[in-house]
Structures are given as C-alpha cells and as structure tokens.
Design a protein around this motif. Structure first.
Motif, PDB file in Angstrom:
ATOM      1  N   MET A  25      -5.581  10.460   4.653  1.00 29.98           N
ATOM      2  CA  MET A  25      -5.981   9.082   4.360  1.00 29.98           C
ATOM      3  C   MET A  25      -5.809   8.208   5.602  1.00 29.98           C
ATOM      4  O   MET A  25      -6.618   7.319   5.872  1.00 29.98           O
ATOM      5  CB  MET A  25      -5.166   8.516   3.195  1.00 29.98           C
ATOM      6  N   GLN A  29      -8.462   5.763   7.845  1.00 33.60           N
ATOM      7  CA  GLN A  29      -8.227   4.369   8.263  1.00 33.60           C
ATOM      8  C   GLN A  29      -8.594   4.126   9.721  1.00 33.60           C
ATOM      9  O   GLN A  29      -8.738   2.988  10.157  1.00 33.60           O
ATOM     10  CB  GLN A  29      -6.761   3.974   8.046  1.00 33.60           C
ATOM     11  N   LYS A  34     -13.935   2.517   6.452  1.00 29.91           N
ATOM     12  CA  LYS A  34     -12.623   2.979   5.982  1.00 29.91           C
ATOM     13  C   LYS A  34     -12.649   3.444   4.533  1.00 29.91           C
ATOM     14  O   LYS A  34     -11.611   3.609   3.914  1.00 29.91           O
ATOM     15  CB  LYS A  34     -11.594   1.857   6.121  1.00 29.91           C
ATOM     16  N   LYS A  35     -13.823   3.601   3.984  1.00 24.33           N
ATOM     17  CA  LYS A  35     -13.916   3.813   2.549  1.00 24.33           C
ATOM     18  C   LYS A  35     -14.323   5.237   2.169  1.00 24.33           C
ATOM     19  O   LYS A  35     -15.170   5.831   2.821  1.00 24.33           O
ATOM     20  CB  LYS A  35     -14.965   2.841   2.005  1.00 24.33           C
ATOM     21  N   ALA A  61      -5.639  -2.689  -1.463  1.00 26.91           N
ATOM     22  CA  ALA A  61      -6.421  -2.099  -0.364  1.00 26.91           C
ATOM     23  C   ALA A  61      -6.608  -0.607  -0.596  1.00 26.91           C
ATOM     24  O   ALA A  61      -7.709  -0.073  -0.409  1.00 26.91           O
ATOM     25  CB  ALA A  61      -5.719  -2.354   0.971  1.00 26.91           C
ATOM     26  N   ALA A  62      -5.535   0.068  -1.030  1.00 23.00           N
ATOM     27  CA  ALA A  62      -5.609   1.520  -1.234  1.00 23.00           C
ATOM     28  C   ALA A  62      -6.660   1.865  -2.292  1.00 23.00           C
ATOM     29  O   ALA A  62      -7.508   2.740  -2.088  1.00 23.00           O
ATOM     30  CB  ALA A  62      -4.238   2.054  -1.643  1.00 23.00           C
ATOM     31  N   LYS A  64      -9.194   0.034  -3.329  1.00 27.90           N
ATOM     32  CA  LYS A  64     -10.544  -0.335  -2.890  1.00 27.90           C
ATOM     33  C   LYS A  64     -11.087   0.650  -1.862  1.00 27.90           C
ATOM     34  O   LYS A  64     -12.276   0.950  -1.846  1.00 27.90           O
ATOM     35  CB  LYS A  64     -10.542  -1.752  -2.325  1.00 27.90           C
ATOM     36  N   ARG A  65     -10.209   1.157  -0.990  1.00 27.87           N
ATOM     37  CA  ARG A  65     -10.681   2.113   0.014  1.00 27.87           C
ATOM     38  C   ARG A  65     -11.041   3.458  -0.605  1.00 27.87           C
ATOM     39  O   ARG A  65     -11.693   4.283   0.013  1.00 27.87           O
ATOM     40  CB  ARG A  65      -9.653   2.261   1.122  1.00 27.87           C
ATOM     41  N   SER A  67     -12.741   3.332  -3.391  1.00 25.70           N
ATOM     42  CA  SER A  67     -13.906   2.868  -4.167  1.00 25.70           C
ATOM     43  C   SER A  67     -13.626   2.648  -5.654  1.00 25.70           C
ATOM     44  O   SER A  67     -14.550   2.624  -6.460  1.00 25.70           O
ATOM     45  CB  SER A  67     -15.103   3.833  -4.019  1.00 25.70           C
ATOM     46  N   VAL A 298      -0.518   1.760   3.000  1.00 22.76           N
ATOM     47  CA  VAL A 298      -1.865   1.883   2.432  1.00 22.76           C
ATOM     48  C   VAL A 298      -2.250   3.361   2.329  1.00 22.76           C
ATOM     49  O   VAL A 298      -2.736   3.816   1.290  1.00 22.76           O
ATOM     50  CB  VAL A 298      -2.898   1.088   3.269  1.00 22.76           C
ATOM     51  N   SER A 299      -1.981   4.136   3.373  1.00 23.50           N
ATOM     52  CA  SER A 299      -2.342   5.565   3.359  1.00 23.50           C
ATOM     53  C   SER A 299      -1.587   6.322   2.269  1.00 23.50           C
ATOM     54  O   SER A 299      -2.160   7.166   1.559  1.00 23.50           O
ATOM     55  CB  SER A 299      -2.020   6.201   4.711  1.00 23.50           C
ATOM     56  N   MET A 302      -2.942   5.353  -1.109  1.00 26.54           N
ATOM     57  CA  MET A 302      -4.231   6.033  -1.328  1.00 26.54           C
ATOM     58  C   MET A 302      -3.966   7.469  -1.783  1.00 26.54           C
ATOM     59  O   MET A 302      -4.606   7.955  -2.727  1.00 26.54           O
ATOM     60  CB  MET A 302      -5.059   6.056  -0.032  1.00 26.54           C
TER      61      MET A 302
END
Ligand code: NCD
Length: 316
Positions: A25, A29, A34-35, A61-62, A64-65, A67, A298-299, A302
């Motif tokens: 992940m 980034q 980034k998605k 953010a996680a 949304k990235r 989707s 965030v990673s 995710m």
C-alpha cells in the motif's frame, strides 16, 4: 481476518502479513494516482464517539484510496447526543448496508460489543476504545520501526531483538497497551517507564519490564524511545504535582535528547504536548518519526481495510 479489535489476539504471522500488505500500500502512495479499485462498491463508516484528528482522516484517506464509499459519523451533532444507544446506531448502519465500521469510543470494549452483538454484519476496526486498545496505531508504529531499520528489505521481518522504551502515561494509554502486545509478538523487548501513579495496578500479565527512572532507562541505549501523551482528559485526580515537575522528571527534554545516540528513534503517536512529555528539539529532529508515523498510518489502515473487506465476508 473478520475484525481488528486488539493486537493481543494477533499472532506473529498475521501481524507480519498485515505489515507486508501495508508495504504494498505504501508503494501505491508513491504513485501519481494513489488509488486502487479494490473496495469499489463497499461502504465504510467512520463512527467516532471521541475527538480525533489524525486517526479519523487517516482512515478516511485509507478507505478512499481503496475506492470505498466513506460515511463519516461523529457523535457530536448526531442522535447520539440525544441519547441514542450504540445498538440503535449500529442498526441504522446495518440498514444502510455498511460493509466496514471503524469505531472510536470512550468506553473500553465498545468495538468488541459491536463486533459480537449480532447487530451488524460489518467488519469492525477498533480505532481506539477508552484506555483499552488502539491496534492500528501499534501496527503503524511497528511498520515505522521496521522500515527505519530495514528499509526496502523489511518484508517478512519481525522486530526481533529491537529494544523499545515506552515512556509516560501508561495508565491511560491504549497506544501503550496495543504496542506492548504487538511489539513483543514481533520479537521486540519492551520496557515501560512512568511515574508510579501512572502505571496500572496489576501488570503481571504484561510482557514488559517496568521502571521508574527515565535517565537510567535512557542510559541503557534503547533502539526506540516512544513518548506518550499526558491524557489530561482522562485524569480526574492529581497524578503528578504540576507540568514543570512532570517535564523535568519524565519528559524527553533537550538535555536527555542530546545524550541519546543519533541512531535512537524518537516516536510519539500525536497529538504532542510540546514542552511537557517531549521537547520541540526532539520532536522535530531527524531522529523523530512523528511525520512518518502519520504517513505510514494511511498505508497500515489501507492494509487492514483491505484484509477485512475484500473478498467474501462471513468466512472465518
Ligand atoms: C492516540 C489516541 O487517541 O489514543 N492518538 C492517536 O490515535 N493519534 C494517542 C493519544 O491521544 O495520546
């Protein structure tokens, strides 16, 4: 993995697997786009009953990235402030078809209740419950330590032999609890240093040593020094004389920081009380991982959402 409620229940293999997915992940980034499409069509609800800045936006953010569709629900301004129960809130989320619920709650055990009550089918991620646990924080801390130590060669590794010193308000810290379990599962040695008034009464079950002298503990040259926030909002008694006294005895001030070897990592989960538990010089030094911790968060989140929500839910 069906839920992520605590690090105590994570075994070494599962923890390393999650950190390795987080490496993938993190690589995403770095890209211009980034998605990933992985959670397209899934709905993640951020259910925050307690204030939060970085954890909430990090989960947002996680999701949304990956989707996913994200719904942010904070207790202020919702029917919770009119007295709606966790059960009623959960049933609303169920009716809306939430696939994942990220919950932060002032009551220790609330995420567990949500996950095991049968009120919802969603995967539950604990984003901090009372003074109990904050598993994604510990995972991002472990990720940060591992990548500082091993860089591109991190995959597949634990934290064997890494010496971590956790300092401060252990009593109120879900970050300390989650880290004690996870870091020792990964092979690290954990020592805790705190004022005697800020140590839980019974720590016999904790796989960590406890000390009361910060200078002695720092003289032993730990690889990592993790400073905890003084959680004034959870304190209803005088746990220490005053702020100046705390900073002098338990703070990572300039003098203590200057005595650390340049290789020692300085960590803090945020939000920092600068000048209390940590001086600006330490917080802003190259040894500080504070900004990396936020980025890595965030990673790691995710990875957690991916492992919980991709594929068929309902399997063990
Ligand atoms: C931690 C928390 O909320 O438990 N912060 C965070 O998640 N960024 C630590 C703290 O509040 O001190």
């Amino acid at each position: 993995m069906r839920h992520l409620l605590s690090t105590r229940e994570l075994d070494r293999e599962a923890a390393i697997a999650l950190l390795d997915v987080a490496e993938d992940m993190a690589a995403v980034q770095e890209r211009e786009v980034k998605k990933l499409p992985t959670l397209r069509g899934k709905t993640v609800v951020n259910l925050f009953f307690e204030d939060s800045t970085r954890t909430r936006i990090s989960f947002e953010a996680a999701a949304k990235r990956l989707s996913a569709d994200v719904i942010n629900f904070s207790a202020k301004g919702s029917s919770v402030s009119k007295g709606e129960s966790l059960k009623d809130t959960a049933q609303t989320l169920q009716a809306m078809g939430a696939d994942g619920v990220v919950i932060r709650h002032h009551a220790s055990g609330a995420p567990h209740t949500l996950a095991t009550s049968g009120w919802i089918d969603a995967g539950v991620v604990n984003a901090g419950d009372g003074t109990h646990e904050h598993p994604t924080q510990a995972l991002l801390d472990a990720f940060t330590i591992r990548s500082r130590l091993h860089g591109a060669a991190s995959r597949g590794r634990g934290l064997d032999g890494v010496r971590v010193l956790i300092v401060g308000d252990i009593l109120h810290s879900r970050v300390a609890r989650s880290n004690v379990w996870l870091l020792t599962t990964l092979g690290a040695e954990v020592e805790l240093v705190a004022p005697p008034t800020l140590v839980p009464v019974d720590m016999t079950a904790w796989p960590a040593r406890v000390g009361y002298d910060l200078d002695d503990a720092l003289a032993a040259r730990p690889d990592v020094v993790m400073m905890l926030r003084i959680q004034a909002e959870r304190m209803h008694a005088a746990f220490f004389p005053n702020s100046r006294e705390y900073a002098r005895t338990w703070g990572l001030d300039d003098a203590r920081f200057d005595r650390l070897p340049p290789t020692t990592m300085v960590m803090h989960p945020g939000p920092m009380n600068r000048g209390l538990e940590i001086a600006a010089r330490a917080a802003d030094s190259p040894q500080s991982t504070v900004r990396e911790q936020v980025a890595n968060g965030v990673s790691v989140r995710m990875a957690a959402l991916y492992l919980l929500l991709s594929g068929e839910r309902g399997e063990a």
